[in-house]
Design an enzyme around this catalytic site. Structure first.
Site, mmCIF file in Angstrom:
data_model
loop_
_atom_site.group_PDB
_atom_site.id
_atom_site.type_symbol
_atom_site.label_atom_id
_atom_site.label_comp_id
_atom_site.label_asym_id
_atom_site.label_seq_id
_atom_site.Cartn_x
_atom_site.Cartn_y
_atom_site.Cartn_z
ATOM 1 N N GLY A 67 28.562 19.222 42.939
ATOM 2 C CA GLY A 67 27.106 18.857 43.115
ATOM 3 C C GLY A 67 26.399 18.813 44.127
ATOM 4 N N GLU A 99 24.799 22.379 43.718
ATOM 5 C CA GLU A 99 23.933 22.045 42.585
ATOM 6 C C GLU A 99 22.682 21.160 42.962
ATOM 7 O OE1 GLU A 99 27.331 20.479 40.247
ATOM 8 O OE2 GLU A 99 27.063 21.934 38.629
#
Ligand code: COA
Length: 260
Positions: A111, A114
């Site tokens: 994450g 991302e």
């Protein structure tokens, strides 16, 4: 709002920059639900503030962020994850109107990678490492990694990174066009603020419409993207800043932007 997982500030060097530091250093800035709520709220507040021209998001030297918080997910079942739908609201970061620069040092994993890819530009320190290691814990990217990474680095490499969990170094990320520049660790944040200052000095409505048009390149066929671009271009001729910019050029002087 009182924040516990982030630090929100305006750097002394330029108060037109809105800065957010992820602030869970003992957990390598793992992106807990609370942290993401706070982050989105802080970024949206800067986005709505006319005194802010550009935003910078950073972590610590050791970690930008080592991923979504595994402790919050380890024992959840599919239904719980579906109902929680925690990554949906991350798209609110992609929907920000003002430019957002990620300043990445150390780990940008899962994450964290991302989240950096949701930003408009990335300034990396020489120690930055980007990766999607979810495969090593029995899952896969869930916040855009298979899509945004693939569009930037191409199918073969994205496949390798997602299926093996291998990390990319800062230099490799730079060569691939994933990051805008690489700086020594003691300078990367300054470098990100310098880039943000430059953007914050530009006419704000043109910046906003130009950002919107570049992002369209990821979500529309070429013809529609070109049409969208053209309309934004024409729209700018209703702004005072277009008149000022072009007249200042003709009069050989510096423009004074009004943001209108
Ligand atoms: N979620 C929750 N906690 C995390 C985390 C995450 N994604 N990443 C790191 N942490 C925590 C560790 O559990 C540890 O906490 P503790 O001190 O209470 O035990 C602390 O952060 C430091 O991490 P640690 O693993 O001890 O540091 P390291 O230097 O040995 O390794 C990493 C660093 C980044 C390689 C390793 O932490 C890691 O692999 N993290 C997970 C990366 C990942 O899979 N991300 C995708 C999640 S979907």
């Amino acid at each position: 709002m009182e924040y516990q997982c982030i630090r929100v500030y305006r750097p002394e060097s330029n108060p037109r920059i809105g800065a957010v530091q992820l602030n869970r250093p003992d957990k390598l800035n793992a992106l807990s639900l609370q942290l993401m709520d706070e982050l989105i709220s802080a970024l949206e507040a800067f986005d709505a503030d006319p005194d802010i021209g550009c935003m910078v998001l950073h972590g610590t030297e050791r970690a930008f962020a080592a991923g979504a918080d595994i402790d919050e997910m380890a024992d959840a079942d599919s239904v719980e994850m579906l109902l929680r739908d925690q990554f949906r609201k991350w798209e609110r970061i992609a929907a920000l109107k003002k430019p957002l620069i990620a300043a990445v040092s150390g780990y940008a994993l899962g994450g964290g990678c991302e989240l950096a890819l949701l930003c408009d530009m990335i300034v990396a320190s020489e120690t930055a490492q980007f990766g999607q290691p979810e495969i090593n814990i029995g899952v896969m990217p869930g916040a855009g990694g298979t899509q945004r990474l693939t569009r930037i680095v191409g199918k073969a490499l994205a496949m390798e990174l997602v299926l093996t969990g291998r990390f990319l170094s800062a230099q490799e990320a730079y060569r691939l066009g994933l990051v805008n520049r690489v700086a020594p660790v003691e300078l990367y944040l300054e470098e990100a603020f310098a880039l943000a200052s430059l953007i914050a000095s530009k006419p704000p409505i043109a910046v906003r419409l130009a950002k919107e048009a570049v992002l369209k390149a990821f979500s529309t066929p070429l013809e529609l993207g070109i049409e969208f671009e053209r309309k934004n271009f024409y729209l700018l001729f209703s702004t005072a800043d277009q008149k000022e910019g072009m007249h200042a050029f003709q009069q050989k002087r510096l423009p004074q932007w009004q943001g209108r």
